[in-house]
Write an enzyme that holds these catalytic residues in place. Structure first.
Site, PDB file in Angstrom:
ATOM      1  N   LYS A  15     -50.711 -19.703 -19.643  1.00 40.16           N
ATOM      2  CA  LYS A  15     -49.537 -20.058 -20.450  1.00 40.16           C
ATOM      3  C   LYS A  15     -49.464 -21.566 -20.703  1.00 40.16           C
ATOM      4  CE  LYS A  15     -46.482 -18.377 -17.564  1.00 40.16           C
ATOM      5  NZ  LYS A  15     -47.323 -17.852 -16.468  1.00 40.16           N
ATOM      6  N   ARG A  90     -37.228 -16.684 -16.026  1.00 39.01           N
ATOM      7  CA  ARG A  90     -38.159 -16.039 -15.113  1.00 39.01           C
ATOM      8  C   ARG A  90     -37.551 -14.809 -14.470  1.00 39.01           C
ATOM      9  NH1 ARG A  90     -42.071 -19.780 -13.855  1.00 39.01           N
ATOM     10  NH2 ARG A  90     -43.612 -19.208 -12.296  1.00 39.01           N
ATOM     11  N   ARG A 127     -58.656 -22.654  -9.617  1.00 36.18           N
ATOM     12  CA  ARG A 127     -57.800 -23.794  -9.962  1.00 36.18           C
ATOM     13  C   ARG A 127     -57.421 -24.568  -8.697  1.00 36.18           C
ATOM     14  NH1 ARG A 127     -52.339 -22.673 -13.246  1.00 36.18           N
ATOM     15  NH2 ARG A 127     -51.438 -22.242 -11.213  1.00 36.18           N
ATOM     16  N   ARG A 133     -53.523 -27.821  -6.578  1.00 43.54           N
ATOM     17  CA  ARG A 133     -52.081 -27.597  -6.689  1.00 43.54           C
ATOM     18  C   ARG A 133     -51.559 -26.977  -5.402  1.00 43.54           C
ATOM     19  NH1 ARG A 133     -49.366 -24.520 -11.773  1.00 43.54           N
ATOM     20  NH2 ARG A 133     -48.304 -23.288 -10.179  1.00 43.54           N
ATOM     21  N   ARG A 144     -46.554 -15.024  -5.724  1.00 42.52           N
ATOM     22  CA  ARG A 144     -46.168 -15.305  -7.116  1.00 42.52           C
ATOM     23  C   ARG A 144     -46.471 -14.113  -8.019  1.00 42.52           C
ATOM     24  NH1 ARG A 144     -49.558 -20.152  -6.828  1.00 42.52           N
ATOM     25  NH2 ARG A 144     -49.633 -20.300  -9.084  1.00 42.52           N
TER      26      ARG A 144
HETATM   27  P1  ADP Z   1     -47.176 -20.193 -12.129  1.00 40.82           P
HETATM   28  O1  ADP Z   1     -46.493 -19.321 -13.119  1.00 40.82           O
HETATM   29  O2  ADP Z   1     -48.596 -20.507 -12.484  1.00 40.82           O
HETATM   30  O3  ADP Z   1     -47.047 -19.716 -10.714  1.00 40.82           O
HETATM   31  P2  ADP Z   1     -45.296 -22.407 -12.788  1.00 40.82           P
HETATM   32  O4  ADP Z   1     -45.842 -23.778 -12.980  1.00 40.82           O
HETATM   33  O5  ADP Z   1     -44.696 -21.740 -13.961  1.00 40.82           O
HETATM   34  O6  ADP Z   1     -46.489 -21.604 -12.110  1.00 40.82           O
HETATM   35  O7  ADP Z   1     -44.183 -22.423 -11.619  1.00 40.82           O
HETATM   36  C1  ADP Z   1     -44.482 -22.899 -10.322  1.00 40.82           C
HETATM   37  C2  ADP Z   1     -43.304 -22.639  -9.381  1.00 40.82           C
HETATM   38  O8  ADP Z   1     -42.140 -23.339  -9.840  1.00 40.82           O
HETATM   39  C3  ADP Z   1     -42.845 -21.185  -9.280  1.00 40.82           C
HETATM   40  O9  ADP Z   1     -43.621 -20.443  -8.354  1.00 40.82           O
HETATM   41  C4  ADP Z   1     -41.393 -21.357  -8.816  1.00 40.82           C
HETATM   42  O10 ADP Z   1     -41.310 -21.684  -7.446  1.00 40.82           O
HETATM   43  C5  ADP Z   1     -40.952 -22.598  -9.597  1.00 40.82           C
HETATM   44  N1  ADP Z   1     -40.322 -22.237 -10.911  1.00 40.82           N
HETATM   45  C6  ADP Z   1     -40.791 -22.542 -12.150  1.00 40.82           C
HETATM   46  N2  ADP Z   1     -39.978 -22.080 -13.102  1.00 40.82           N
HETATM   47  C7  ADP Z   1     -38.949 -21.456 -12.466  1.00 40.82           C
HETATM   48  C8  ADP Z   1     -37.786 -20.757 -12.893  1.00 40.82           C
HETATM   49  N3  ADP Z   1     -37.518 -20.576 -14.197  1.00 40.82           N
HETATM   50  N4  ADP Z   1     -36.959 -20.243 -11.941  1.00 40.82           N
HETATM   51  C9  ADP Z   1     -37.218 -20.402 -10.652  1.00 40.82           C
HETATM   52  N5  ADP Z   1     -38.297 -21.041 -10.172  1.00 40.82           N
HETATM   53  C10 ADP Z   1     -39.165 -21.567 -11.055  1.00 40.82           C
END
Ligand code: ADP
Length: 188
Positions: A15, A90, A127, A133, A144
């Site tokens: 994404k 989310r 990654r 990360r 996740r």
């Molecule tokens: P990925 O989808 O690859 O796991 P993201 O960069 O989108 O990674 O998000 C990393 C982390 O940030 C998530 O696992 C969560 O802890 C937090 N996060 C991101 N966006 C949200 C959201 N909209 N609501 C709650 N937590 C979020």
């Protein structure tokens, strides 16, 4: 009227990469809540301090914290003519909050990036090696993926029920192939 797009898809689907490309092509901002939260952690803000351990475990940061951050970002001038949201909403509660702030659920079209679970795990583990990360460890990755299945994937049905179409795009193959599929999905 600009375009308000939402990228949905599991962690590792690509994404971030694709949203960056599309945002550039369309001249609208790419708004990634994951990137914004990681920036807060790096800067040591109050929000970053509250979010760090939760993100490390791969759980969701509380809705009220994320919502305040997004509301602030969407209020900036550059978001007036559209945006690409990545990582937010989310869960259904976040989608309802965004919808309450905006017309038509705050989103004009959803792009769903689909990739097999096996491939996702492989991508996320590699990654972890390349980028280091903090949340790309095996336990967090599995969590996740579960959180995506339980909390986020219901949005694939929620949006059509609320009048917003969802275009499914296959996320495997080369990055350029995926971009081409997305551009096609936008045109239709
Ligand atoms: P990925 O989808 O690859 O796991 P993201 O960069 O989108 O990674 O998000 C990393 C982390 O940030 C998530 O696992 C969560 O802890 C937090 N996060 C991101 N966006 C949200 C959201 N909209 N609501 C709650 N937590 C979020």
């Amino acid at each position: 009227m600009g375009r308000r797009l939402l990228f949905l898809g599991p962690p590792g689907a690509g994404k971030g990469t694709q949203a960056t490309r599309l945002a550039k092509a369309l001249g609208i901002p790419h708004i990634s809540t994951g990137d914004m939260l990681r920036q807060n952690v790096a800067d040591g803000t109050d929000l970053g301090k509250q979010a760090e351990a939760i993100m490390h475990a791969g759980d969701l940061v509380p809705d009220d914290l994320v919502l305040a951050m997004v509301q602030d970002r969407l209020g900036k001038d550059d978001a007036a003519c559209g945006y690409i949201l990545d990582g937010f909403p989310r869960n259904v509660s976040q989608a309802e909050s965004l919808s309450a702030m905006n017309q038509l659920a705050g989103i004009d079209q959803v792009l769903l990036l689909e990739v097999d679970t096996e491939e996702l795990v492989q991508r996320l583990l590699s990654r972890a090696k390349d980028q280091g990360r903090a949340d790309d460890n095996e336990e967090s990755i599995r969590n996740r993926l579960d959180v995506y299945r339980d909390e986020t994937s219901p949005l694939v049905d929620w949006y059509p029920t609320n009048g917003v179409s969802v275009a499914s795009v296959q996320g495997s193959g080369s990055m350029d192939d995926v971009t081409a599929r997305l551009v096609l999905a936008l045109a239709t």
